[in-house]
Write a protein that holds these residues in place. Structure first.
Motif, PDB file in Angstrom:
ATOM      1  N   GLY A  77       0.974  -1.159   0.196  1.00 24.45           N
ATOM      2  CA  GLY A  77       0.026  -0.278  -0.043  1.00 24.45           C
ATOM      3  C   GLY A  77       0.842   0.883   0.032  1.00 24.45           C
ATOM      4  N   PHE A  78       2.178   1.051   0.531  1.00 28.51           N
ATOM      5  CA  PHE A  78       2.778   2.392   0.527  1.00 28.51           C
ATOM      6  C   PHE A  78       3.804   2.222  -0.915  1.00 28.51           C
ATOM      7  CE2 PHE A  78       2.279   1.130   4.936  1.00 28.51           C
ATOM      8  CZ  PHE A  78       1.836   2.548   5.612  1.00 28.51           C
ATOM      9  N   ASN A  79       3.388   1.492  -1.339  1.00 27.55           N
ATOM     10  CA  ASN A  79       4.724   1.205  -2.857  1.00 27.55           C
ATOM     11  C   ASN A  79       4.235   1.568  -4.180  1.00 27.55           C
ATOM     12  OD1 ASN A  79       7.338   1.424  -1.159  1.00 27.55           O
ATOM     13  ND2 ASN A  79       6.689  -0.759  -0.841  1.00 27.55           N
ATOM     14  N   GLU A  80       2.488   1.317  -4.162  1.00 25.30           N
ATOM     15  CA  GLU A  80       1.423   0.939  -5.036  1.00 25.30           C
ATOM     16  C   GLU A  80       0.940   2.540  -5.236  1.00 25.30           C
ATOM     17  OE1 GLU A  80      -2.295  -1.500  -6.854  1.00 25.30           O
ATOM     18  OE2 GLU A  80       0.065  -2.249  -6.420  1.00 25.30           O
ATOM     19  N   ASP A  81       0.850   3.374  -5.915  1.00 26.84           N
ATOM     20  CA  ASP A  81      -0.400   4.672  -6.482  1.00 26.84           C
ATOM     21  C   ASP A  81      -0.639   4.333  -8.664  1.00 26.84           C
ATOM     22  OD1 ASP A  81       0.686   6.678  -4.469  1.00 26.84           O
ATOM     23  OD2 ASP A  81       3.154   5.922  -5.034  1.00 26.84           O
ATOM     24  N   ARG A  82      -1.995   4.459  -7.421  1.00 27.68           N
ATOM     25  CA  ARG A  82      -2.612   4.857  -9.324  1.00 27.68           C
ATOM     26  C   ARG A  82      -3.703   5.688  -9.655  1.00 27.68           C
ATOM     27  NH1 ARG A  82      -4.098  -0.823 -10.977  1.00 27.68           N
ATOM     28  NH2 ARG A  82      -2.969  -2.361 -10.430  1.00 27.68           N
ATOM     29  N   PHE A  83      -3.583   6.134 -10.718  1.00 27.28           N
ATOM     30  CA  PHE A  83      -4.067   8.030 -11.783  1.00 27.28           C
ATOM     31  C   PHE A  83      -5.129   7.128 -11.882  1.00 27.28           C
ATOM     32  CE2 PHE A  83      -0.503   8.286  -9.302  1.00 27.28           C
ATOM     33  CZ  PHE A  83      -0.142   9.181  -7.972  1.00 27.28           C
ATOM     34  N   ILE A  84      -6.058   8.278 -12.683  1.00 28.37           N
ATOM     35  CA  ILE A  84      -6.746   8.473 -13.900  1.00 28.37           C
ATOM     36  C   ILE A  84      -6.635   9.907 -13.826  1.00 28.37           C
ATOM     37  CG2 ILE A  84      -8.997   8.642 -14.331  1.00 28.37           C
ATOM     38  CD1 ILE A  84      -8.424   5.568 -13.478  1.00 28.37           C
ATOM     39  N   ALA A  85      -6.234   9.777 -15.188  1.00 26.61           N
ATOM     40  CA  ALA A  85      -5.927  11.126 -15.977  1.00 26.61           C
ATOM     41  C   ALA A  85      -6.843  12.454 -15.580  1.00 26.61           C
ATOM     42  CB  ALA A  85      -5.000  11.174 -17.051  1.00 26.61           C
ATOM     43  N   GLY A  86      -6.782  13.503 -15.823  1.00 23.07           N
ATOM     44  CA  GLY A  86      -7.496  14.082 -15.423  1.00 23.07           C
ATOM     45  C   GLY A  86      -8.079  14.528 -14.444  1.00 23.07           C
ATOM     46  N   GLU A  87      -8.337  13.562 -13.541  1.00 24.39           N
ATOM     47  CA  GLU A  87      -8.796  13.224 -11.797  1.00 24.39           C
ATOM     48  C   GLU A  87      -7.283  13.747 -11.131  1.00 24.39           C
ATOM     49  OE1 GLU A  87     -11.395  10.254 -10.643  1.00 24.39           O
ATOM     50  OE2 GLU A  87     -12.157  10.323 -12.664  1.00 24.39           O
ATOM     51  N   ALA A  88      -6.354  13.232 -11.774  1.00 29.05           N
ATOM     52  CA  ALA A  88      -5.228  13.524 -10.536  1.00 29.05           C
ATOM     53  C   ALA A  88      -4.823  14.912 -11.734  1.00 29.05           C
ATOM     54  CB  ALA A  88      -4.148  12.392 -10.840  1.00 29.05           C
ATOM     55  N   ASN A  89      -3.449  15.422 -11.869  1.00 33.60           N
ATOM     56  CA  ASN A  89      -2.658  15.980 -12.375  1.00 33.60           C
ATOM     57  C   ASN A  89      -1.582  15.656 -12.354  1.00 33.60           C
ATOM     58  OD1 ASN A  89      -0.277  16.952 -10.147  1.00 33.60           O
ATOM     59  ND2 ASN A  89      -2.365  17.967  -9.969  1.00 33.60           N
ATOM     60  N   VAL A  90      -0.405  15.911 -13.578  1.00 31.10           N
ATOM     61  CA  VAL A  90       1.296  15.284 -14.046  1.00 31.10           C
ATOM     62  C   VAL A  90       1.533  15.219 -13.055  1.00 31.10           C
ATOM     63  CG1 VAL A  90       1.626  16.825 -15.728  1.00 31.10           C
ATOM     64  CG2 VAL A  90       2.073  14.413 -15.623  1.00 31.10           C
ATOM     65  N   ASP A  91       1.661  16.595 -12.358  1.00 39.74           N
ATOM     66  CA  ASP A  91       3.312  16.770 -11.587  1.00 39.74           C
ATOM     67  C   ASP A  91       2.862  15.411  -9.866  1.00 39.74           C
ATOM     68  OD1 ASP A  91       3.944  18.819 -12.026  1.00 39.74           O
ATOM     69  OD2 ASP A  91       2.591  20.545 -11.328  1.00 39.74           O
ATOM     70  N   SER A  92       1.333  15.071  -9.561  1.00 42.65           N
ATOM     71  CA  SER A  92       1.108  14.083  -9.033  1.00 42.65           C
ATOM     72  C   SER A  92       1.716  13.171  -9.299  1.00 42.65           C
ATOM     73  CB  SER A  92       0.302  13.822  -8.288  1.00 42.65           C
ATOM     74  OG  SER A  92      -1.084  15.044  -7.914  1.00 42.65           O
ATOM     75  N   VAL A  93       0.892  12.953 -10.108  1.00 44.33           N
ATOM     76  CA  VAL A  93       1.932  11.815 -11.283  1.00 44.33           C
ATOM     77  C   VAL A  93       4.003  11.353 -11.012  1.00 44.33           C
ATOM     78  CG1 VAL A  93       2.144   9.940 -13.077  1.00 44.33           C
ATOM     79  CG2 VAL A  93      -0.542  11.089 -12.377  1.00 44.33           C
ATOM     80  N   ILE A  94       3.957  12.399 -11.038  1.00 44.45           N
ATOM     81  CA  ILE A  94       5.479  12.044 -12.223  1.00 44.45           C
ATOM     82  C   ILE A  94       5.778  12.322 -10.168  1.00 44.45           C
ATOM     83  CG2 ILE A  94       7.639  13.712 -12.326  1.00 44.45           C
ATOM     84  CD1 ILE A  94       5.917  14.757 -14.525  1.00 44.45           C
ATOM     85  N   GLY A  95       5.650  12.860  -8.996  1.00 44.64           N
ATOM     86  CA  GLY A  95       5.957  13.319  -7.745  1.00 44.64           C
ATOM     87  C   GLY A  95       6.031  11.928  -7.426  1.00 44.64           C
ATOM     88  N   ALA A  96       5.188  11.000  -7.330  1.00 45.39           N
ATOM     89  CA  ALA A  96       4.881   9.910  -7.352  1.00 45.39           C
ATOM     90  C   ALA A  96       5.783   8.862  -7.493  1.00 45.39           C
ATOM     91  CB  ALA A  96       3.882   9.357  -6.931  1.00 45.39           C
ATOM     92  N   ALA A  97       6.255   8.784  -8.330  1.00 43.54           N
ATOM     93  CA  ALA A  97       6.958   7.654  -9.245  1.00 43.54           C
ATOM     94  C   ALA A  97       8.789   8.209  -9.231  1.00 43.54           C
ATOM     95  CB  ALA A  97       7.147   8.041 -11.370  1.00 43.54           C
TER      96      ALA A  97
END
Length: 342
Positions: free
Chosen positions: A41-61
């Motif tokens: 749960g601490f090492n997996e993140d799931r996003f939906i484009a449009g609901e999340a922004n790309v900064d959050s995606v890259i930050g998690a990665a």
């Protein structure tokens, strides 16, 4: 999926295509191969484009994994960002392309979309560097092979014609086909052969004998007999779609039989080619004498129109099917010309 099974993971995958079952299988395989440790749960993140922004995606990665060797980041529905207008360097897909050019080795990122503009830098980069995974819908001609492979993987043989029958009844989407094969596997038991009778019991709820009676009545222009057979098999809960699929499959078998006989094959050999048991060759031959190839082709057009009407019309299903049968029983000269597209 083979690379995932071998533990050969790339840092980024772009999974494109509208066949959701294949997309789900690819994501599941990559997830299973990604070692996120006991603290998933601490090492997996799931996003939906449009609901999340790309900064959050890259930050998690770019976040280091916690007590594990890798993190997993999954981003779905990238097509929502594809239509977004922004400056070249600010576009979310361009930001992801920049990330993919130098990704951290501690993250596996999976990007999924039904379709993306091929001119996008991310798509070109994925093709060039070979991290694009295609999950397109199968062609109708490929569906029987998918059925056979799936059944074989579950330890089952198929009776002749069953793979094509399931493709006709449930395609083109793979999820309903896979679900039916799972139920058929449970029905026939470990190592059991999947037969026409099993398909009738589990998938269509229409006995094959009834389908043959209906087709024979139509071939004899016996509208009353055809309507009686339809009445016995019709289920308002499914608007008659499984029954329509079963009839369409039989008509295709008759066409294959006609073609094989014109090519000089014997009745029994032609029956095998059509996916019908050889002992039914006599029945096929009698039907062939009453129906021309052109009539069968017209029937397929009428079946296609009925399929569209059942899926998109507010008319009752039995009324749609009855109208189709009236048209099928008419002599060709008095029959309305079938209209492709319904």
């Amino acid at each position: 999926m083979q690379q995932a099974a071998a533990g050969e993971l790339r840092p980024v995958y772009l999974v494109l295509g509208g066949e959701t079952l294949l997309v789900e299988r690819v994501v599941k395989a990559l997830k299973a191969a990604t070692d996120t440790g006991g603290l998933g749960g601490f090492n997996e993140d799931r996003f939906i484009a449009g609901e999340a922004n790309v900064d959050s995606v890259i930050g998690a990665a770019c976040t280091m994994p916690m007590m594990a060797s890798r993190r997993l980041v999954v981003v779905g529905h990238l097509e929502r960002w594809d239509a977004k207008s922004a400056g070249q360097g600010d576009h979310p897909l361009d930001r992801l392309a920049d990330y993919a050019a130098d990704p951290p080795p501690t993250t596996v990122m999976i990007l999924t979309a039904s379709k993306l503009n091929g001119s996008r830098r991310l798509v070109k980069q994925a093709k060039k560097e070979d991290f694009v995974v295609r999950c397109e819908a199968l062609d109708r001609r490929e569906l029987p092979g998918f059925v056979q492979r799936t059944a074989r993987d579950k330890g089952h043989a198929l009776e002749p014609g069953v793979a094509d029958n399931l493709a006709e009844l449930l395609g083109p989407d793979l999820a309903p086909v896979a679900d039916a094969l799972e139920r058929l596997s449970l029905y026939v038991g470990p190592g059991g052969t999947i037969s026409e009778e099993a398909v009738s019991a589990v998938v269509t709820r229409v006995r094959q004998e009834t389908v043959w009676q209906l087709v024979d009545a139509l071939a004899a222009r016996d509208l009353g007999g055809a309507l009686a057979a339809m009445h016995d098999a019709y289920d308002p809960r499914d608007r008659g779609l499984p029954m329509l699929g079963a009839v369409a499959w039989r008509v295709r078998q008759l066409l294959k039989f006609h073609t094989a006989r014109r090519q000089g094959k014997s009745s029994k050999d032609a029956a095998k080619i059509a996916g019908v048991a050889p002992f039914k060759a006599g029945e096929l031959e009698r039907t062939r004498e009453r129906l021309s190839t052109q009539a069968l082709e017209d029937w397929l057009m009428l079946l296609g129109e009925a399929d569209l009407a059942l899926k998109g019309s507010k008319r009752s299903g039995d009324a749609v099917l009855a109208t189709m049968m009236v048209d099928m029983c008419r002599p060709r000269a008095g029959r309305p010309r079938p209209r492709s597209g319904g």
